[in-house]
Design an enzyme around this catalytic site. Structure first.
Site, mmCIF file in Angstrom:
data_model
loop_
_atom_site.group_PDB
_atom_site.id
_atom_site.type_symbol
_atom_site.label_atom_id
_atom_site.label_comp_id
_atom_site.label_asym_id
_atom_site.label_seq_id
_atom_site.Cartn_x
_atom_site.Cartn_y
_atom_site.Cartn_z
ATOM 1 N N THR A 16 0.927 -0.916 0.145
ATOM 2 C CA THR A 16 -0.020 -0.128 -0.006
ATOM 3 C C THR A 16 1.236 0.989 -0.134
ATOM 4 O O THR A 16 1.590 1.764 1.408
ATOM 5 C CB THR A 16 -1.308 0.154 1.385
ATOM 6 O OG1 THR A 16 -1.559 -1.621 1.065
ATOM 7 C CG2 THR A 16 -1.746 1.564 1.420
ATOM 8 N N LYS B 82 -6.686 1.631 -3.842
ATOM 9 C CA LYS B 82 -6.926 1.290 -2.707
ATOM 10 C C LYS B 82 -6.447 2.204 -1.452
ATOM 11 O O LYS B 82 -6.721 2.843 0.145
ATOM 12 C CB LYS B 82 -5.416 0.371 -2.096
ATOM 13 C CG LYS B 82 -4.897 0.349 -1.401
ATOM 14 C CD LYS B 82 -5.952 -1.283 -0.633
ATOM 15 C CE LYS B 82 -5.798 -1.730 1.154
ATOM 16 N NZ LYS B 82 -4.284 -2.564 0.944
ATOM 17 N N LYS C 105 0.450 4.998 8.522
ATOM 18 C CA LYS C 105 1.062 5.366 7.259
ATOM 19 C C LYS C 105 -0.126 5.790 6.150
ATOM 20 O O LYS C 105 0.146 6.415 5.455
ATOM 21 C CB LYS C 105 1.984 4.328 6.718
ATOM 22 C CG LYS C 105 2.478 3.760 5.501
ATOM 23 C CD LYS C 105 2.840 2.331 4.806
ATOM 24 C CE LYS C 105 1.586 1.345 4.315
ATOM 25 N NZ LYS C 105 1.723 0.600 3.753
#
Length: 1376
Positions: free
Chosen positions: A418, A496, A564
């Protein structure tokens, strides 16, 4: 006085009409006051009655439902001249339905209480369910004092489908509404931010919607409002302005506490920003408002050409290139699963990870390993990168020993980490600059570790067609769903990113909501349950909030991951110039958690930020609740009993129920059902040919490791399938009967069964078991402990070394046991409300509507609930549905229509006369068993022999010590059993566990196998066998007793099965009591043993005589004076198989004393035939009172020497005392002549029994047996022979028969066989014998022999011969 069936409404709205309609359907009379005509018209159409004032509405009602919109309405409604209180009865309950602040409701309650007008007030919040199970159905949240709730509860239950009760302070409904509103407000703004960011990143908004509405970023608001938003159906006036007002009210409330709500506060600012757009343009659509706020053209994007990412995914995989060698960098939790999944798909995979032990694991799994990114990248067709972040991706590609330099030209790189879309776009450019035709696929994944290893991830991929085609076969091996997003590299990561934006905000919002809920004093468990059925729910709320409630932050996904991921959102929104205020604040919350040291905790630990700041505790440990209160709170049961319907079904149309029982205790609720302990095809074919409605196969799989249990179930299911095919025309349903306290191999056994039998329409989870006190209510599984219900996860069963668990909520339990493969949010349930209001048809409809492969929980709190479900399931099966059931015992009996029968006793099986002791073997270690064993020894210590075997010696010491312990126990048990002693063999109570579940199972095996060996070595046939504990009972039956089949004859106690072992077993027909380790209270084991212990007497004197009366014979009562006489009577009785009575005359008692009585009692107790001890001719009140304490079974009260009235008084006095000790009383009326033991009655003193006096005597004294005088005498009859008045005997028999009194005849010595038979025909059931036995004894002394023992032996044999002759004469021989 209030009518219990009348309810009044003051104020109506549309929801009120639904509430009223439900009450009317439930039989309540309903009336209302409402000034708005259309609402009243609707009310009247329902069948309600109009009232003109609140005063009139409150008269004669048991409950008054009051709708309050503003606090200033309270005075007029309640306290004005025409206010409701004027007509309200003192015991009526006021149900306030309002939107006002809790403080106003509390003020009203105080006012009512202070004025003494009414003390029963309940606050309710009425809403519509929004979950799949409650969609559109009425839910009521209520609060108030327990006494008020108790009064309101029947009415509240009748008005709704789902009732939430918060006992205590009123106002919970308003508080819950606020918490739900907080979530809806945050989710609304989060949805807008997500769509705006996605569109600005170049993703079609409908594609964002389609993907995320089926992913972790979904929420009820997103799923239901985004389509309306994109279609332009929502206006500012009708939606946004209301949201601003509602959210503002919640913030005002929080400020008053005070309590920080940073997410809601910034959501409020975003809403205000939208609301301020275009003053005076309230008809503006919401999509235009958000376009203005975010600066993104949502309308144009929504109207752009649409495509199907899933179809593109199918096309790519269909034309994908062949890949021979795959490199894989990043073998963390997700990466390792993905890489091993590729190995299972026969790819050659070489892997690298910086953590060396992981490389060893991968090599053991069949993979190749490299020492650097460069080494794994040589000569590969595709390189998969699954590292943590962008910096790591940069390093493995371009750093020292990086992959790019050595990758062969034309290779493809799949980046599944990701990362930000910008990073992916930049990476693609850099790879092009390498001039090696390296192709990049942007392919972030989701689905978790379990699905990674199974190759069932969701992959969102983007890139050039060439890149996607070259990597298609690898992507295909990893995914369950493959979405291909147009727009080139970065588009997959953009989707995503949007999903992670929503997921992160939803987790943080869940934390904020639960924290403020805790601060408001709400039960956080109930709050969670309410929100999962309401508009505030989200996928993350349902998945992560349980972690907060359990205070369990074992990482499923670490908090730092969202530091993150939301960091990516914050960075990209800056690049795209989209102001994402809410997402940015959520990011700051996760940063705060990481800074506090919780970065490696589960991401749900963000709630600790709120807990630390405010001091609240969100943890919501499920409460222990009062059983009666909970059961009483449920709706009434379904009115008709479906068992009758199930029993009337044509068996040929029903599936045979095959129960695979993981220990023998699953037969707890059935009777007349066969159990097989072998599962070869041949016995299964034999069973199928009988066309049974049900049979059990004892697997004992709970004693095995998961691997062995899986193999066993596969083997059994294969044989079942083959046997059914062999017989033909056999349809069946398999039930995996498991422990009602949730222990056992789930889901391993279910997976094994499905792998053989094929996919089922649904797995059914149903651990309800009434006899064991196991209830499932609102998806929570409870274990009854006295008058309380304890959540199963908080019991000792949940701490089982092999099968422990944490979750009491069965949805969460399924997720826990499947390690997340089946999320709690995907598990459906059949509620008690559905069972009790919808019946079997509603169950059938629910089951038929389930998606194939679903998991469904069954709630149940009564046998009727279970029967309703079973009937509904049968209907669904007859429509072609197939189910695999994991259930406790109650389901089985309901499914086959078993009607319970009373517990089985030894006499029911004809073993009450057997001499050997019973064998009790205890192996279970649950604390309940230990308490039961302690109580057993306490209550039965005098009649029980105990042998404790050392677990330490059996499982932990040398083989020599183990053998010595086994031999000792077996030898001692043989001795005790032969001595007629019930014998307890128990393992020592210290629990020894291994370092792992498998080690604990191994220890259990050693102990269980030792118990098997002990029982195997016992040669004496026990009168019965009781095995305590599931594994113990299984191993003893199959291994020690070698039973291949048994019949369940019933239960020894509710929930305690009783088998009879098959003819092939070591002890055919022996009753085998299978006593579960987790059933019954502390006295249960003692109760069973006491009912099965060999009785001190095999019968009472009265039972002997009643049997004789029914059988047409008489029992001899033989006078005894010493040991030889006692032994003679017992020996004759045992040889002739005859009942007998040992009779002691007062003169014999005077000589022999208490030792003579004790000798008789002991002899009777040891005899193998029914023998009782009787005291004869008690003519003294003092003597008889003393005798009553000596242990006799019966006494004769002899007042024949007294005047008639005195005889009545004397006999009645003794009779009352004797009956209080359960002793039979015989009395004499009339008087026999003759001599007995030096007591002589002259002929002139003798008197025949008078029939009229006998009637009065019987009525007054309450005797059980009457000794009559009809010409019989004590001692020898004259030379002319006896002169018996048989006509008088017949009259007396007619009288006694009507009164239930037995006839006794003294003076049987010298009576001919003919006379004896004539007396028996006229009702005589007992003959006293003395003279002839004494004569035989005296004559034996004339030839005494050489020693005293010869004297004794000769005397015994002489008397025995006389006794045996009399037994044949009386007809009692062979009747024992």
């Amino acid at each position: 006085m209030a009518s219990s069936g009348a309810v009044g409404f003051v104020g109506l709205d549309d929801l009120s009409l639904e509430l009223a309609a439900s009450l009317i359907r439930s039989g309540y009379a309903v009336k209302a006051f409402e000034i708005f005509g259309p609402l009243m018209d609707g009310f009247l159409k329902l069948g309600g009655v109009r009232c003109t004032t609140p005063l009139e509405t409150g008269k004669d009602v048991s409950a008054l439902v009051v709708l309050i919109s503003h606090a200033d309405q309270i005075n007029n409604i309640f306290f004005s001249d025409e206010g409701a209180l004027g007509g309200l009865a003192k015991n009526a309950v006021i149900i306030v339905r309002s939107t006002i602040l809790p403080a106003n409701i509390q003020k009203l309650e105080k006012h009512l209480t202070d004025d003494g007008e009414a003390a029963f007030l309940v606050d309710i919040y009425v809403s519509k369910g929004m979950s799949d199970s409650l969609n559109g159905k009425v839910m009521i949240t209520s609060s108030g004092r327990s006494d008020a709730i108790a009064r309101a509860q029947p009415i509240l239950s009748a008005m709704c489908e789902k009732l939430y009760i918060f006992e205590g302070e009123v106002g919970a409904g308003s508080k819950i509404k606020m918490v739900n509103g907080l979530l809806e407000g945050i989710h609304l703004v989060a949805s807008a931010e997500a769509i705006a960011l996605g569109v600005q990143a170049g993703i079609h908004p409908w594609i964002i919607y389609d993907i995320i509405s089926n992913a972790a970023g979904n929420s009820w608001v997103f799923k239901n409002h985004v389509p309306q938003l994109l279609r332009g159906n929502l206006t500012k006036q009708h939606f946004l302005n209301t949201a601003v007002q509602n959210v503002g009210s919640i913030l005002d409330m929080a400020k008053s506490l005070p309590f920080p709500l940073p997410l809601l506060a910034v959501a409020h600012q975003q809403l205000i920003s939208g609301s301020s757009y275009g003053h005076g343009h309230n008809d503006a659509t919401l999509v235009k408002v958000w376009e203005k706020v975010f600066g993104v053209n949502l309308t144009a994007a929504a109207n752009a050409e649409i495509y199907s990412p899933l179809e593109l995914g199918s096309q790519i995989t269909a034309k994908s290139n062949t890949v021979k060698r795959v490199g894989f960098i990043g073998l963390g939790a997700m990466g390792f699963g993905m890489a091993t999944s590729l190995l299972k798909s026969n790819f050659c995979v070489i892997g690298f990870d910086v953590y060396k032990p992981t490389l060893s694991r991968f090599a053991n799994a069949g993979g190749l390993v490299g020492e650097s990114p460069a080494e794994v990248s040589k000569d590969v067709d595709v390189l998969v990168i699954m590292v943590t972040n962008e910096a790591q991706a940069e390093s493995v590609l371009f750093g020292d020993l990086g992959a790019v330099k050595v990758l062969p030209p034309g290779a493809s790189i799949i980046l599944s980490s990701t990362v930000s879309p910008g990073f992916v776009i930049q990476l693609e450019r850099r790879l092009k600059n390498e001039n090696k035709n390296l192709k990049l696929v942007d392919a972030p994944v989701s689905g978790g570790v379990k699905r990674a290893s199974m190759g069932t991830l969701t992959i969102i991929a983007s890139g050039t067609d060439e890149a996607l085609t070259s990597a298609g076969s690898v992507l295909s091996a990893l995914n369950e769903k493959l979405y291909i997003i147009r727009g080139g590299c970065g588009s997959g990561s953009a989707v995503k990113m949007v999903n992670q934006l929503l997921a992160g905000v939803h987790i943080a919002a869940s934390a904020e909501a639960m924290a403020i809920g805790a601060r408001l004093g709400l039960n956080t468990r109930k709050l969670f349950d309410f929100i999962t059925n309401s508009g505030g729910t989200s996928w993350m709320f349902e998945n992560r909030t349980p972690h907060m409630l359990d205070n369990d932050y074992t990482p499923c996904s670490a908090l730092d991951i969202f530091v993150k991921d939301l960091g990516i959102v914050s960075h990209e929104c800056s690049s795209y110039k989209v102001p994402l205020l809410l997402s940015t604040v959520a990011h700051q919350l996760f940063l705060s958690g990481s800074a506090a040291g919780w970065g490696r905790y589960d991401d749900a630990a963000v709630v600790k930020v709120y807990e630390t700041l405010t001091g609240v505790k969100v943890e919501g440990k499920l409460p222990v609740v009062k059983k009666e209160e909970v059961l009483h709170s449920l709706p009434p049961e379904w009115p008709s009993d479906p068992i009758d319907y199930i029993r009337t079904l044509d068996q040929s149309n029903l599936k045979t129920l095959i129960v695979l029982d993981d220990d023998p205790t699953g037969t707890q609720t059935v009777h007349d059902i066969e159990v097989l302990t072998e599962w070869n095809v041949e016995p299964l074919v034999e069973q199928f040919r009988k066309r049974p409605k049900c049979f059990f196969i004892l697997t004992n799989s709970r004693a095995l490791t998961p691997e062995k249990a899986t193999a066993l179930i596969k083997d059994i299911c294969t044989n079942i399938r083959n046997a059914a095919n062999s017989v033909g025309n056999i349809d069946y349903t398999v039930v995996l009967r498991g422990d009602s306290t949730l222990r056992g191999h789930f889901p391993e056994e279910a997976n094994a069964a499905v792998s053989v039998l094929g996919e089922m329409d649904a797995w059914i989870i149903c651990p309800f078991f009434l006899q064991g006190g196991r209830y499932t209510i609102d998806d929570i599984h409870y274990v009854a402990d006295s008058d309380r219900l304890v959540p199963a996860g908080d019991t000792e069963f949940a701490k089982d070394a092999s099968f422990g668990y944490k979750s009491s909520n069965l949805r969460e339990w399924v997720e826990e046991k499947t390690i997340g493969r089946i999320p709690a949010s995907s598990v459906t349930s059949i509620s008690i409300q559905l069972l009790r209001k919808g019946g079997p048809d509603a169950v059938c409809m629910h089951l038929c509507s389930l998606q194939k492969g679903s998991t469904c929980i069954v709630n149940a709190a009564s046998e009727r609930d279970m029967a309703v479900f079973a009937a509904g399931m049968i209907q669904a099966e007859r429509k072609g549905k197939h189910f695999l059931c994991r259930t406790a015992a109650s389901f089985v009996s309901a499914r086959i229509g078993i009607i319970p029968k009373a517990p089985i006793l030894p006499k029911d099986l004809g073993i009450n006369k057997e001499r050997n002791g019973g064998l009790i073997v205890v192996g279970s270690y649950v604390p309940k068993t230990t308490k039961q064993v302690e109580e057993l020894k306490l209550q039965c210590g005098q009649i029980l022999q105990s042998i404790e075997i050392s677990v330490d010696k059996l499982a932990m010491k040398s083989s020599e010590e183990r053998e010595e312990e086994i031999s000792r126990a077996a030898e001692m048990a043989d001795v005790f059993l032969r001595a007629s002693k019930d014998t307890l063999i128990m393992t020592s109570r210290e629990l020894i566990t291994g370092k792992s579940p498998s080690e604990s199972l191994e220890i259990n095996f050693k102990v269980s196998s030792a118990l098997v060996e002990i029982v195997r070595r016992i040669t004496t046939r026990p009168r019965y066998i009781l095995a305590k504990g599931g594994i113990t009972s299984s191993d003893l039956a199959t291994k020690a007793l070698e039973a291949r089949r048994a019949k369940v004859v019933g239960q020894a106690l509710a929930g305690v099965p009783l088998w009879q072992l098959g003819p092939e077993s070591r002890h055919p027909g022996v009753p085998y009591v299978v006593f579960p380790g987790n059933v019954g209270d502390s006295k249960a084991l003692a109760d069973v043993v006491k009912s099965w212990v060999r009785p001190v007497r095999l019968s009472s004197t009265k039972e002997l005589l009643l049997d004789a009366e029914r059988g047409g014979y008489a029992v001899g009562a033989f006078n005894v004076y010493n040991l030889e006489g006692v032994e003679a009577v017992v020996a004759a009785a045992e040889e002739e198989q005859s009942p007998a009575i040992l009779q002691i005359h007062p003169s014999a008692l005077k000589q022999g004393g208490i030792p003579l009585v004790a000798c008789c009692i002991a002899a009777a107790a040891q005899a193998t035939v029914p023998i009782t001890v009787h005291f004869d001719h008690g003519s003294s009140k003092k003597e008889l009172v003393d005798v009553l304490e000596l242990g006799f079974d019966s006494v004769m009260v002899d007042g024949s020497h007294l005047p008639f009235k005195d005889n009545i008084s004397y006999t009645k006095y003794v009779s009352l005392l004797a009956h209080s000790k359960d002793m039979m009383v015989e009395a004499e009326l009339g008087r026999l002549s003759g001599t007995e033991d030096d007591l002589t009655v002259e002929d002139y003193e003798a008197k025949l029994t008078d029939v009229d006096q006998a009637l009065e005597f019987i009525d007054e004294t309450g005797i059980d047996a009457l000794a009559v005088c009809i010409g019989n005498v004590h001692g020898k009859y004259p030379a002319t022979g006896p002169n018996l008045r048989l006509d008088l005997l017949k009259e007396l028999h007619n009288l006694c028969s009507k009164k239930g009194v037995l006839l006794v005849l003294h003076g049987a010595s010298g009576l001919s066989e003919k006379r004896i038979k004539e007396c028996i025909e006229r009702g005589v059931t007992k003959f006293n014998v003395n003279t002839e036995v004494r004569k035989a004894y005296m004559e034996s002394l004339s030839n005494p022999g050489k020693d005293l023992v010869h004297v004794m032996s000769n005397a015994k044999e002489a008397m025995k011969a006389v006794v045996a002759e009399k037994m044949h004469l009386f007809g009692s021989a062979g009747k024992a």
